[in-house]
Design an enzyme around this catalytic site. Structure first.
Site, mmCIF file in Angstrom:
data_model
loop_
_atom_site.group_PDB
_atom_site.id
_atom_site.type_symbol
_atom_site.label_atom_id
_atom_site.label_comp_id
_atom_site.label_asym_id
_atom_site.label_seq_id
_atom_site.Cartn_x
_atom_site.Cartn_y
_atom_site.Cartn_z
ATOM 1 N N TYR A 39 0.852 -1.191 0.000
ATOM 2 C CA TYR A 39 0.000 0.000 0.000
ATOM 3 C C TYR A 39 0.885 1.237 0.000
ATOM 4 O O TYR A 39 1.792 1.335 -0.806
ATOM 5 C CB TYR A 39 -0.982 -0.056 1.176
ATOM 6 C CG TYR A 39 -2.128 0.901 1.017
ATOM 7 C CD1 TYR A 39 -2.943 0.861 -0.115
ATOM 8 C CD2 TYR A 39 -2.404 1.859 1.988
ATOM 9 C CE1 TYR A 39 -3.984 1.755 -0.282
ATOM 10 C CE2 TYR A 39 -3.455 2.760 1.834
ATOM 11 C CZ TYR A 39 -4.239 2.700 0.694
ATOM 12 O OH TYR A 39 -5.269 3.587 0.540
ATOM 13 N N LYS A 94 -21.017 -19.628 -8.520
ATOM 14 C CA LYS A 94 -20.415 -19.543 -9.860
ATOM 15 C C LYS A 94 -18.943 -19.151 -9.748
ATOM 16 O O LYS A 94 -18.086 -19.677 -10.470
ATOM 17 C CB LYS A 94 -21.177 -18.523 -10.693
ATOM 18 C CG LYS A 94 -20.935 -18.607 -12.190
ATOM 19 C CD LYS A 94 -21.523 -19.865 -12.776
ATOM 20 C CE LYS A 94 -21.359 -19.924 -14.280
ATOM 21 N NZ LYS A 94 -22.404 -19.227 -15.010
ATOM 22 N N GLU A 136 -25.242 -13.441 -15.683
ATOM 23 C CA GLU A 136 -25.882 -14.647 -15.132
ATOM 24 C C GLU A 136 -27.311 -14.329 -14.691
ATOM 25 O O GLU A 136 -27.572 -13.280 -14.079
ATOM 26 C CB GLU A 136 -25.069 -15.146 -13.926
ATOM 27 C CG GLU A 136 -25.422 -16.530 -13.457
ATOM 28 C CD GLU A 136 -24.826 -17.607 -14.324
ATOM 29 O OE1 GLU A 136 -25.239 -18.770 -14.175
ATOM 30 O OE2 GLU A 136 -23.938 -17.302 -15.139
#
Length: 756
Positions: A39, A94, A136
């Protein structure tokens, strides 16, 4: 099909941590420096590079392997319009499938927007984040417009899987079914029940494959799709028929194919009787198909059927397609998923179905009879070959159709990369298998009255690895082959009990070899009734080039015949064995693991020499660590002293060999530990890849722990030091193990008298 208990399903998702996915850092974040690099302030550097060159986002971030699974929850599974929040478990699922089957990372995004314009605007705005978009569970007809407009607007691969996934899988199944029944795709009469997203996409792909539009009749819940209907979307209207048909019963007369993507039990059994010979029925409504499998097959025994259920043959499951299609598209940074890429997936899937089914698939489904035919039109979802079959085909099609931005040059390396993503790194065995195919040899299998041996024999014959010779009763071998749908044509079968002349010839040779070792002529004739002796004598006399045995017997008992008949190579006083341990870090070699119970220091030197030679045989440079419970004299005792002595003698005998010891296994394998504490060791540069164990107990335990707990693939044992190629399997080895060992035996035999 598995019966899912409601409480079990809820508990599965609720248990901590809730849901099915999490984010895992791919870089170390354990120190202040790590955090500063990850970071602020270190992250500014890649940001500046990407600002200068936007394509560097693929270089410095996870975008290239990140797909969004996006839905608004308007058409979820069989649940309908349940909304975005309720669709989230499906979208997480999924994502799990993307990761498991193709190594693709996913974020699921559920959008609270039913207006197509708003939905399109939101998804388009996400393009900087993702390498690909999987739409989807979006209802028709909006899904057609949404996908079409987003494909035009975005420059990353995008696909609505509800449309194209089913289309791709059923297209492959259709091609293979038509091949089996001997029909041409341009001649078939097709009846379709359902006119939603999946049905329309199936039809579009079928037309691309050669189905003629005038031979198609489509029904939805309101009846036949014809020009007089005023309630049709444009995507449905293109399949309106002018034929004078009003009912499903009329349409089914003479039909070759029925495709169902509608609702349960809409196809009466009696209509099957009016279809053409060898009808094809894809009844894909879930969880209950348009007609039950049992009813359909009992009504028309000549029928070929597919469903969406896992408890019947030919399951149409979208997981056969979408992970691998996106994998190929991402890997060439395709700007879209076009028709050429979908068709490439279809043909790759169809061709894979015709290849011999690997043992890992048979074991997963508890079925040894899987082979291309009426009940096996498409591969099973757990077939590990899908990623190396479909993804390269899709990537190649993207390149050839001009949508790839990062072409692949080395396809063999790409396949290795795909395997490595799933922990299927097979580079070592790929090289061995390729070498075996260059010049296959005759391999005799001593235990051929065994399903695993016969399955392996079929595979090595089909793959051009070896010419199998099978020892065993022909009637029993034939019965096993028939029961398990094995094709052994071209494999020589020998019943040693029926060939008395050859058996007596071999017995006399054994007597001549061993008459001063206690073998009489009578004993020789008795021993040659055992297939291990007969197989060894075939190799000894040149009737075979290599021998595989040991599947059903103790290792030592399987080895003795070959030692007596063939014996060690010239200059070798003691044979040994080695296992290859395939890990994500590459292969490691363990010796001795099966032969020498408690070797002396001098005998360990022999083992070291044999192992180093064998490691080079596998195209690796041996970096040898002699293992003990002591590090360079840190502990005393007989074992450390033996390994210390063996190391000293080996350095003298093999001055060019990179070797050190005695050392503990973690020191040998942990490069940082080795460098920090024992930087003087010659192994401190790269660490060890070859471990020599002080006795068979430690070696045997080590490889079995790696196999069971470490998730490593274990190949072997490789028998070293024999005059001619003989390899003894593990008791109960898998078919894959047998095929691997056969390939090794063939390459061993190719060395013309320089056996391992």
């Amino acid at each position: 099909m598995l019966k899912i208990n409601r409480e079990d399903a809820l508990a599965y998702h609720e248990q901590s941590p809730q849901g099915k996915i999490e984010v895992v850092p791919t870089k170390p974040v354990s120190t202040q420096l790590d955090l500063a690099l990850a970071y602020s302030p270190g992250v500014a550097e890649p940001c500046k590079e990407i600002a200068k060159n936007p394509d560097d986002v693929y270089k410095y971030t996870a975008k290239g392997n990140l797909v969004a699974v996006i839905s608004n929850g308007t058409a979820v599974l069989g649940l309908g319009n349940i909304g975005p929040a309720a669709s989230k478990p499906v979208m997480e699922g999924k994502g799990v499938l993307f990761k498991k089957f193709a190594g693709i990372d996913c974020f699921d995004i559920e959008i609270d927007a039913t207006d197509p314009d708003e939905f399109i605007r939101i998804v388009k705005a996400l393009e900087p984040t993702f390498g690909g978009i999987n739409l989807e569970d979006i209802k028709a007809p909006e899904c057609f417009r949404i996908e079409t407009e987003l494909r035009d607007l975005m420059n990353i691969p995008l696909m609505h899987d509800d449309q194209h996934g089913t289309a791709i899988i059923t297209s492959a199944a259709l091609l293979n079914a038509l091949e089996i029944v001997g029909k041409k795709i341009g001649d078939i009469q097709l009846v379709v029940s359902g006119a939603g997203a999946a049905a329309v996409s199936c039809l579009r792909l079928y037309l691309a494959l050669g189905v003629r539009k005038e031979n198609v009749v489509v029904f939805d819940k309101d009846g036949i799709i014809n020009p007089s209907r005023t309630d049709l979307a444009d995507m449905q209207r293109q399949f309106a028929t002018e034929r004078p048909i009003t009912t499903l019963a009329e349409a089914m007369v003479g039909a070759d194919v029925f495709l169902g993507l509608s609702a349960a039990n809409v196809l009466p059994a009696e209509l099957l009787l009016h279809m053409a010979a060898n009808p094809i029925v894809f009844a894909l409504a879930n969880p209950e198909p348009e007609i039950s499998y049992e009813l359909a097959t009992s009504t028309r025994p000549d029928l070929i059927m597919a469903t969406g259920r896992s408890d019947h043959p030919n399951q149409v499951n979208n997981v056969l397609g979408f992970p691998y299609i996106f994998r190929g598209a991402l890997d060439v940074r395709a700007t879209e998923i076009n028709e050429a890429m979908k068709l490439a997936a279809v043909h790759a899937l169809a061709e894979l179905s015709k290849e011999p089914v690997p043992d890992i698939v048979n074991n997963a489904y508890g079925d040894n009879t899987l082979a291309f035919g009426r009940t096996y039109l498409i591969p099973k979802p757990l077939d590990p070959r899908l990623i190396t079959s479909l993804s390269p085909a899709v990537a190649r099609a993207a390149m050839e159709s001009g949508v790839a931005r990062r072409p692949i040059a080395d396809w063999a390396a790409y396949e290795d990369e795909l395997r490595a993503r799933l922990g299927l790194d097979q580079k070592l065995m790929n090289r061995i298998t390729s070498a075996a195919r260059q010049s296959p040899r005759r391999v005799v299998f001593a235990e051929a009255d065994n399903y695993k041996i016969l399955k392996a024999a079929q595979l090595v014959r089909d793959e051009g690895i070896a010419f199998p010779i099978l020892l065993g009763p022909p009637a029993k071998i034939q019965a096993i082959a028939q029961a398990n749908n094995l094709d052994l044509e071209g494999c020589e079968v020998i019943d040693i009990l029926q060939d008395e002349a050859k058996r007596n010839e071999y017995a006399e040779l054994l007597y001549q070899k061993r008459q001063r070792r206690g073998i009489t002529r009578y004993e020789g004739r008795r021993l040659l009734r055992e297939r291990n002796y007969y197989a060894a004598m075939m190799v000894e006399t040149g009737a075979a080039d290599a021998c595989i045995t040991g599947l059903t017997k103790d290792y030592g008992k399987s080895l003795i015949p070959s030692l007596q008949v063939i014996g060690p190579a010239e200059g070798v006083r003691r044979v040994a064995s080695m296992y290859i341990i395939q890990t994500k870090k590459g292969p490691y070699f363990f010796a001795d693991t099966t032969v020498n119970i408690d070797p002396t220091a001098e005998e360990m030197v022999e083992i070291i020499g044999l192992t180093a030679r064998a490691v080079r045989f596998f195209d690796a440079e041996p970096r040898v660590a002699v293992i003990s419970y002591s590090n360079f004299g840190s502990n005393s005792g007989p074992l450390p002293e033996k390994t210390r002595r063996a190391t000293e003698l080996a350095k003298q005998r093999y001055p060019d060999l990179l070797i050190d010891g005695e050392m503990q296994a973690n020191v040998a394998l942990n490069l940082q530990l080795l460098q920090e504490n024992y930087g003087f060791s010659p192994l401190a540069d790269k660490g060890a890849n070859t471990l020599i164990f002080p006795n068979v107990e430690s070696g045997n335990i080590a490889y079995k722990v790696m196999q069971e707990l470490g998730g490593a693939e274990v190949i072997g044992p490789v028998l070293m030091g024999m005059r001619k190629p003989v390899h003894i399997l593990q008791l109960g080895a898998s078919v894959r193990d047998i095929v691997n060992m056969t390939a090794i035996a063939v390459v061993d035999a190719q060395r013309d008298g320089k056996a391992l």
